[in-house]
Each structure stands twice: as C-alpha cells, then as structure tokens.
Design an enzyme around this catalytic site. Structure first.
Site, PDB file in Angstrom:
ATOM      1  N   PRO A   9       0.864   2.712  40.546  1.00  0.00           N
ATOM      2  CA  PRO A   9       0.799   2.167  39.333  1.00  0.00           C
ATOM      3  C   PRO A   9      -1.063   2.329  38.872  1.00  0.00           C
ATOM      4  O   PRO A   9      -1.710   1.929  39.681  1.00  0.00           O
ATOM      5  CB  PRO A   9       1.148   1.101  38.984  1.00  0.00           C
ATOM      6  CG  PRO A   9       1.587   0.402  40.096  1.00  0.00           C
ATOM      7  CD  PRO A   9       1.671   1.517  41.279  1.00  0.00           C
ATOM      8  N   ASN A  10      -1.400   2.974  37.754  1.00  0.00           N
ATOM      9  CA  ASN A  10      -2.555   2.974  37.196  1.00  0.00           C
ATOM     10  C   ASN A  10      -3.652   4.019  37.728  1.00  0.00           C
ATOM     11  O   ASN A  10      -4.798   4.267  37.558  1.00  0.00           O
ATOM     12  CB  ASN A  10      -3.219   1.403  37.210  1.00  0.00           C
ATOM     13  CG  ASN A  10      -2.437   0.652  36.272  1.00  0.00           C
ATOM     14  OD1 ASN A  10      -1.991   1.105  35.135  1.00  0.00           O
ATOM     15  ND2 ASN A  10      -1.830  -0.424  36.846  1.00  0.00           N
ATOM     16  N   ARG A  17     -10.533   3.887  34.320  1.00  0.00           N
ATOM     17  CA  ARG A  17      -9.984   2.562  34.855  1.00  0.00           C
ATOM     18  C   ARG A  17     -11.217   2.011  35.712  1.00  0.00           C
ATOM     19  O   ARG A  17     -11.773   2.526  36.801  1.00  0.00           O
ATOM     20  CB  ARG A  17      -8.753   2.663  35.698  1.00  0.00           C
ATOM     21  CG  ARG A  17      -8.677   1.728  36.622  1.00  0.00           C
ATOM     22  CD  ARG A  17      -7.387   1.975  37.334  1.00  0.00           C
ATOM     23  NE  ARG A  17      -6.727   0.818  37.783  1.00  0.00           N
ATOM     24  CZ  ARG A  17      -6.102   0.430  38.857  1.00  0.00           C
ATOM     25  NH1 ARG A  17      -5.791   1.329  39.947  1.00  0.00           N
ATOM     26  NH2 ARG A  17      -5.926  -0.670  39.246  1.00  0.00           N
ATOM     27  N   TYR A  22     -13.484   1.544  41.048  1.00  0.00           N
ATOM     28  CA  TYR A  22     -12.708   2.826  41.386  1.00  0.00           C
ATOM     29  C   TYR A  22     -13.368   4.246  41.558  1.00  0.00           C
ATOM     30  O   TYR A  22     -12.816   5.142  41.910  1.00  0.00           O
ATOM     31  CB  TYR A  22     -11.401   3.005  40.929  1.00  0.00           C
ATOM     32  CG  TYR A  22     -10.426   1.547  41.103  1.00  0.00           C
ATOM     33  CD1 TYR A  22     -10.030   1.103  42.435  1.00  0.00           C
ATOM     34  CD2 TYR A  22     -10.301   0.660  39.819  1.00  0.00           C
ATOM     35  CE1 TYR A  22      -9.279   0.170  42.544  1.00  0.00           C
ATOM     36  CE2 TYR A  22      -9.533  -0.517  40.267  1.00  0.00           C
ATOM     37  CZ  TYR A  22      -8.947  -0.857  41.625  1.00  0.00           C
ATOM     38  OH  TYR A  22      -8.291  -1.839  41.602  1.00  0.00           O
ATOM     39  N   ASN A  73      -0.793   4.783  48.711  1.00  0.00           N
ATOM     40  CA  ASN A  73      -1.837   3.893  47.932  1.00  0.00           C
ATOM     41  C   ASN A  73      -0.780   3.190  46.980  1.00  0.00           C
ATOM     42  O   ASN A  73      -0.491   3.602  45.854  1.00  0.00           O
ATOM     43  CB  ASN A  73      -2.884   4.482  47.271  1.00  0.00           C
ATOM     44  CG  ASN A  73      -3.737   3.479  46.547  1.00  0.00           C
ATOM     45  OD1 ASN A  73      -3.365   2.117  46.591  1.00  0.00           O
ATOM     46  ND2 ASN A  73      -4.993   3.796  46.191  1.00  0.00           N
ATOM     47  N   ALA A  76      -1.202  -1.695  42.933  1.00  0.00           N
ATOM     48  CA  ALA A  76      -0.957  -3.317  42.439  1.00  0.00           C
ATOM     49  C   ALA A  76       0.570  -3.593  43.399  1.00  0.00           C
ATOM     50  O   ALA A  76       0.619  -4.731  43.708  1.00  0.00           O
ATOM     51  CB  ALA A  76      -0.484  -3.351  40.975  1.00  0.00           C
ATOM     52  N   GLU A  97      -1.461   3.580  54.940  1.00  0.00           N
ATOM     53  CA  GLU A  97      -1.795   2.847  53.745  1.00  0.00           C
ATOM     54  C   GLU A  97      -3.242   3.129  53.344  1.00  0.00           C
ATOM     55  O   GLU A  97      -4.273   2.928  54.365  1.00  0.00           O
ATOM     56  CB  GLU A  97      -1.605   1.487  54.079  1.00  0.00           C
ATOM     57  CG  GLU A  97      -1.789   0.346  52.684  1.00  0.00           C
ATOM     58  CD  GLU A  97      -1.698  -1.211  53.042  1.00  0.00           C
ATOM     59  OE1 GLU A  97      -1.430  -1.374  54.397  1.00  0.00           O
ATOM     60  OE2 GLU A  97      -1.792  -1.771  52.098  1.00  0.00           O
ATOM     61  N   HIS A  99      -6.562   2.491  50.420  1.00  0.00           N
ATOM     62  CA  HIS A  99      -6.863   1.570  48.992  1.00  0.00           C
ATOM     63  C   HIS A  99      -8.290   2.261  48.765  1.00  0.00           C
ATOM     64  O   HIS A  99      -9.272   2.352  49.813  1.00  0.00           O
ATOM     65  CB  HIS A  99      -6.816   0.014  49.332  1.00  0.00           C
ATOM     66  CG  HIS A  99      -5.692  -0.378  49.424  1.00  0.00           C
ATOM     67  ND1 HIS A  99      -4.551  -0.457  48.441  1.00  0.00           N
ATOM     68  CD2 HIS A  99      -4.974  -0.786  50.605  1.00  0.00           C
ATOM     69  CE1 HIS A  99      -3.468  -0.906  49.153  1.00  0.00           C
ATOM     70  NE2 HIS A  99      -3.888  -0.879  50.254  1.00  0.00           N
ATOM     71  N   ARG A 106     -12.196  -8.520  47.718  1.00  0.00           N
ATOM     72  CA  ARG A 106     -11.993  -8.910  46.334  1.00  0.00           C
ATOM     73  C   ARG A 106     -11.275 -10.130  46.077  1.00  0.00           C
ATOM     74  O   ARG A 106     -11.338 -11.028  46.651  1.00  0.00           O
ATOM     75  CB  ARG A 106     -11.171  -7.649  45.689  1.00  0.00           C
ATOM     76  CG  ARG A 106     -12.156  -6.320  45.729  1.00  0.00           C
ATOM     77  CD  ARG A 106     -11.287  -5.169  45.261  1.00  0.00           C
ATOM     78  NE  ARG A 106     -11.228  -5.348  43.885  1.00  0.00           N
ATOM     79  CZ  ARG A 106     -10.269  -4.498  43.048  1.00  0.00           C
ATOM     80  NH1 ARG A 106      -9.627  -3.454  43.710  1.00  0.00           N
ATOM     81  NH2 ARG A 106     -10.003  -4.854  41.600  1.00  0.00           N
TER      82      ARG A 106
HETATM   83  C1  DQA Z   1      -5.833  -0.317  44.960  1.00  0.00           C
HETATM   84  C2  DQA Z   1      -6.175  -1.907  45.228  1.00  0.00           C
HETATM   85  C3  DQA Z   1      -5.154  -2.820  44.353  1.00  0.00           C
HETATM   86  O1  DQA Z   1      -5.440  -3.990  44.487  1.00  0.00           O
HETATM   87  C4  DQA Z   1      -5.030  -2.402  42.879  1.00  0.00           C
HETATM   88  O2  DQA Z   1      -4.094  -3.045  42.416  1.00  0.00           O
HETATM   89  C5  DQA Z   1      -5.014  -1.035  42.863  1.00  0.00           C
HETATM   90  C6  DQA Z   1      -5.664   0.293  43.669  1.00  0.00           C
HETATM   91  C7  DQA Z   1      -7.028   0.415  45.406  1.00  0.00           C
HETATM   92  O3  DQA Z   1      -6.845   1.682  45.694  1.00  0.00           O
HETATM   93  O4  DQA Z   1      -8.279   0.098  45.849  1.00  0.00           O
HETATM   94  O5  DQA Z   1      -4.340  -0.515  41.555  1.00  0.00           O
HETATM   95  O6  DQA Z   1      -4.781  -0.072  45.921  1.00  0.00           O
END
Ligand code: DQA
Length: 145
Positions: A9-10, A17, A22, A73, A76, A97, A99, A106
């Site tokens: 998501p997002n 964003r 990011y 990835n 959240a 995985e 990120h 963080r």
């Molecule tokens: C994320 C880190 C997560 O904590 C966050 O909720 C994201 C992006 C990252 O790519 O740094 O949406 O996975």
C-alpha cells in the site's frame, strides 16, 4: 529465474508521498527500474502492486508452483500482517524483503517486521537500488544451485 515482485500500500504514491523519505521519483520510475534491472540480470519478472492486504495474500497464493522467488515490499503491512507472513510460509517460495527507507532508524513501530520472520534476506534503506540487490540475490542463488 521467474520472479514475482510485490509492492504494498501507498507505494503507488511514490513521488508525491513524503519525498524526503521515499524520494522524488514516481512509481512508474520504480517499475521501469525493476524491469530494466531484471532484464540485465536475466530474470523474468511480474510486477504487482496493491493497497489491499487480501489481494496481496491472493497473489502470493497464486504464485505457488509458478514463481521461483518473490521480492516483496509489504509497505505498512510489514508491521501488521500475520496474513501475509502466513501466505509466504504456506507457499514456501524464497522471499527477499525490500524497504526503500531504513525501517530500523525510523519510528519504533516500524522496527518490527512480520515478513522478516520468513524472508531469506531483508534489504532496507537503499531506495530503488534495494530492489536490484534483491534481484541479484536470486542471480547468486541461481548460480549456486
Ligand atoms: C516502507 C516502510 C514502511 O514502514 C512504510 O509503511 C511504507 C514503505 C519502505 O519502503 O520504506 O509504506 O516499506
């Protein structure tokens, strides 16, 4: 290798964003980067993005018997989803995985990852390059097997 790349998501909001966290590049740029990296490394990739936990569970289940590796990835859902963890355990497909940001430096709630419990490797804080490193992991695996 035949790989499935899942973004949660997002991540479709990249560029808009929180660019200080990011980056300024958008999601289309990330997808192009992943496709180009995969091509260079000789992998076949399918890209999937969803804002919905159940859809991510569905795509992981349908990867069974089809893909040799998953790059995810979970965004959240990293920090909340036992369902995604269980789906990855169920299919038993090696999973890396990724990120974009360094989740360990963080907020406290980002430090725990359910997916890390099953992932063969976790890469964070490298931005787009993290996805390339994940694809490289499978290149090395392919060479050693
Ligand atoms: C994320 C880190 C997560 O904590 C966050 O909720 C994201 C992006 C990252 O790519 O740094 O949406 O996975």
């Amino acid at each position: 290798m035949k790989l499935l790349v899942i973004n949660g998501p997002n991540l479709n909001m990249l560029g808009i964003r929180e660019p200080s966290i990011y980056g300024k590049e958008d999601f289309a740029a990330l997808q192009n980067y992943i496709r180009a990296s995969a091509k260079e490394l000789g992998h076949t990739v399918t890209l999937f993005q969803s804002n919905h936990e159940g859809e991510i569970v569905d795509v992981i289940q349908s990867a069974y018997g089809v893909y040799e590796g998953i790059v995810i990835n979970p965004a959240a859902y990293t920090h909340t989803s036992v369902a995604i963890l269980d789906a990855l355990k169920a299919v038993g497909i090696p999973t890396v995985e990724v990120h974009l940001s360094d989740i360990h430096t963080r907020e406290e709630f980002r430090k725990h990852s359910y997916v890390s419990l099953v992932a063969v490797k976790t890469i964070c804080g490298l931005g787009f390059e993290g996805y390339r490193k994940a694809l490289e992991y499978f290149t090395e695996e392919g060479l050693s097997s």
